[in-house]
Design a protein around this motif. Structure first.
Motif, PDB file in Angstrom:
ATOM      1  N   THR A  10     -21.725  -2.149 -38.639  1.00  0.00           N
ATOM      2  CA  THR A  10     -21.308  -0.768 -38.450  1.00  0.00           C
ATOM      3  C   THR A  10     -21.577  -0.026 -39.754  1.00  0.00           C
ATOM      4  O   THR A  10     -21.674  -0.641 -40.826  1.00  0.00           O
ATOM      5  N   LYS A  11     -21.686   1.284 -39.678  1.00  0.00           N
ATOM      6  CA  LYS A  11     -21.941   2.075 -40.881  1.00  0.00           C
ATOM      7  C   LYS A  11     -20.795   1.887 -41.883  1.00  0.00           C
ATOM      8  O   LYS A  11     -21.020   1.740 -43.082  1.00  0.00           O
ATOM      9  N   GLN A  12     -19.573   1.883 -41.391  1.00  0.00           N
ATOM     10  CA  GLN A  12     -18.417   1.706 -42.263  1.00  0.00           C
ATOM     11  C   GLN A  12     -18.481   0.370 -42.998  1.00  0.00           C
ATOM     12  O   GLN A  12     -18.326   0.313 -44.220  1.00  0.00           O
ATOM     13  N   ASP A  13     -18.729  -0.710 -42.268  1.00  0.00           N
ATOM     14  CA  ASP A  13     -18.792  -2.032 -42.899  1.00  0.00           C
ATOM     15  C   ASP A  13     -19.969  -2.138 -43.865  1.00  0.00           C
ATOM     16  O   ASP A  13     -19.861  -2.756 -44.923  1.00  0.00           O
ATOM     17  N   TYR A  14     -21.098  -1.523 -43.512  1.00  0.00           N
ATOM     18  CA  TYR A  14     -22.273  -1.541 -44.390  1.00  0.00           C
ATOM     19  C   TYR A  14     -21.962  -0.832 -45.707  1.00  0.00           C
ATOM     20  O   TYR A  14     -22.237  -1.368 -46.786  1.00  0.00           O
ATOM     21  N   ILE A  15     -21.397   0.358 -45.626  1.00  0.00           N
ATOM     22  CA  ILE A  15     -21.088   1.118 -46.840  1.00  0.00           C
ATOM     23  C   ILE A  15     -20.056   0.394 -47.696  1.00  0.00           C
ATOM     24  O   ILE A  15     -20.209   0.288 -48.917  1.00  0.00           O
ATOM     25  N   ILE A  16     -19.025  -0.149 -47.074  1.00  0.00           N
ATOM     26  CA  ILE A  16     -18.003  -0.887 -47.828  1.00  0.00           C
ATOM     27  C   ILE A  16     -18.632  -2.095 -48.522  1.00  0.00           C
ATOM     28  O   ILE A  16     -18.350  -2.366 -49.696  1.00  0.00           O
ATOM     29  N   SER A  17     -19.506  -2.820 -47.824  1.00  0.00           N
ATOM     30  CA  SER A  17     -20.170  -3.983 -48.426  1.00  0.00           C
ATOM     31  C   SER A  17     -21.035  -3.579 -49.612  1.00  0.00           C
ATOM     32  O   SER A  17     -21.030  -4.242 -50.652  1.00  0.00           O
ATOM     33  N   LYS A  18     -21.784  -2.486 -49.462  1.00  0.00           N
ATOM     34  CA  LYS A  18     -22.628  -2.025 -50.565  1.00  0.00           C
ATOM     35  C   LYS A  18     -21.787  -1.576 -51.756  1.00  0.00           C
ATOM     36  O   LYS A  18     -22.110  -1.893 -52.898  1.00  0.00           O
ATOM     37  N   LEU A  19     -20.724  -0.835 -51.498  1.00  0.00           N
ATOM     38  CA  LEU A  19     -19.900  -0.327 -52.594  1.00  0.00           C
ATOM     39  C   LEU A  19     -19.112  -1.422 -53.297  1.00  0.00           C
ATOM     40  O   LEU A  19     -18.879  -1.345 -54.498  1.00  0.00           O
TER      41      LEU A  19
ATOM     42  N   GLU B  16     -31.708  11.139 -47.322  1.00  0.00           N
ATOM     43  CA  GLU B  16     -30.807  10.038 -47.692  1.00  0.00           C
ATOM     44  C   GLU B  16     -29.993   9.581 -46.489  1.00  0.00           C
ATOM     45  O   GLU B  16     -29.808   8.373 -46.282  1.00  0.00           O
ATOM     46  N   ALA B  17     -29.512  10.524 -45.685  1.00  0.00           N
ATOM     47  CA  ALA B  17     -28.722  10.175 -44.505  1.00  0.00           C
ATOM     48  C   ALA B  17     -29.567   9.413 -43.494  1.00  0.00           C
ATOM     49  O   ALA B  17     -29.101   8.435 -42.888  1.00  0.00           O
ATOM     50  N   ALA B  18     -30.822   9.830 -43.323  1.00  0.00           N
ATOM     51  CA  ALA B  18     -31.718   9.133 -42.390  1.00  0.00           C
ATOM     52  C   ALA B  18     -31.995   7.712 -42.875  1.00  0.00           C
ATOM     53  O   ALA B  18     -31.997   6.764 -42.076  1.00  0.00           O
ATOM     54  N   LEU B  19     -32.205   7.553 -44.181  1.00  0.00           N
ATOM     55  CA  LEU B  19     -32.424   6.214 -44.740  1.00  0.00           C
ATOM     56  C   LEU B  19     -31.194   5.346 -44.535  1.00  0.00           C
ATOM     57  O   LEU B  19     -31.303   4.192 -44.115  1.00  0.00           O
ATOM     58  N   LEU B  20     -30.013   5.899 -44.802  1.00  0.00           N
ATOM     59  CA  LEU B  20     -28.770   5.140 -44.599  1.00  0.00           C
ATOM     60  C   LEU B  20     -28.646   4.709 -43.143  1.00  0.00           C
ATOM     61  O   LEU B  20     -28.342   3.546 -42.854  1.00  0.00           O
ATOM     62  N   ASP B  21     -28.902   5.622 -42.216  1.00  0.00           N
ATOM     63  CA  ASP B  21     -28.810   5.283 -40.795  1.00  0.00           C
ATOM     64  C   ASP B  21     -29.773   4.163 -40.432  1.00  0.00           C
ATOM     65  O   ASP B  21     -29.423   3.253 -39.680  1.00  0.00           O
ATOM     66  N   ARG B  22     -30.971   4.199 -40.972  1.00  0.00           N
ATOM     67  CA  ARG B  22     -31.956   3.148 -40.669  1.00  0.00           C
ATOM     68  C   ARG B  22     -31.549   1.808 -41.285  1.00  0.00           C
ATOM     69  O   ARG B  22     -31.698   0.763 -40.661  1.00  0.00           O
ATOM     70  N   LEU B  23     -31.043   1.841 -42.515  1.00  0.00           N
ATOM     71  CA  LEU B  23     -30.606   0.590 -43.159  1.00  0.00           C
ATOM     72  C   LEU B  23     -29.422  -0.013 -42.415  1.00  0.00           C
ATOM     73  O   LEU B  23     -29.338  -1.236 -42.251  1.00  0.00           O
ATOM     74  N   VAL B  24     -28.503   0.830 -41.969  1.00  0.00           N
ATOM     75  CA  VAL B  24     -27.366   0.351 -41.178  1.00  0.00           C
ATOM     76  C   VAL B  24     -27.873  -0.260 -39.880  1.00  0.00           C
ATOM     77  O   VAL B  24     -27.442  -1.338 -39.478  1.00  0.00           O
ATOM     78  N   SER B  25     -28.810   0.416 -39.242  1.00  0.00           N
ATOM     79  CA  SER B  25     -29.342  -0.047 -37.968  1.00  0.00           C
ATOM     80  C   SER B  25     -29.993  -1.420 -38.081  1.00  0.00           C
ATOM     81  O   SER B  25     -29.774  -2.285 -37.233  1.00  0.00           O
TER      82      SER B  25
END
Length: 110
Positions: A39-48, A25-34
């Protein structure tokens, strides 16, 4: 002293949120962010928050797409049975395809 971490409205981001993920799951998240170019923070906030994630073509996003497409290519070469496709690979392939299909020619980096 480090610079204050503010959101786009100038509010201080002082809360830390943490959660656990599997390595896959972490690897998938890193790839989707990439591939999003965010940024990972902005990506997660946008998704949530349910806000649309707008992919802006950039050299950072292009590098992420190249890495993701290389990973997909290698995995597809390895797989001999369609049942061997992991859910993470399927999700990544779907996301890369939708981003690629949504890119407009005039907005692509040179």
């Amino acid at each position: 002293m480090s610079e204050k971490n503010l959101d786009e409205h100038g509010r201080l981001r002082s809360k830390t949120i943490a959660f656990r993920m599997s390595q896959e799951e972490a690897a998938l998240l890193d790839r989707l962010v990439s591939i999003s170019g965010m940024t990972k923070q902005d990506y997660i906030i946008s998704k949530l928050s349910g806000t649309e994630i707008k992919v802006v073509p950039s050299s950072r996003m292009q590098k992420g797409m190249e890495e993701a497409m290389l990973l997909i290519y290698r995995e597809l070469l390895r797989i001999t049975d369609a049942n061997d496709i992991s859910p993470e690979l399927a999700k990544l392939t779907e996301k890369v395809g939708s981003i690629f299909a949504g890119l407009e020619e005039d907005k692509l980096p040179a």
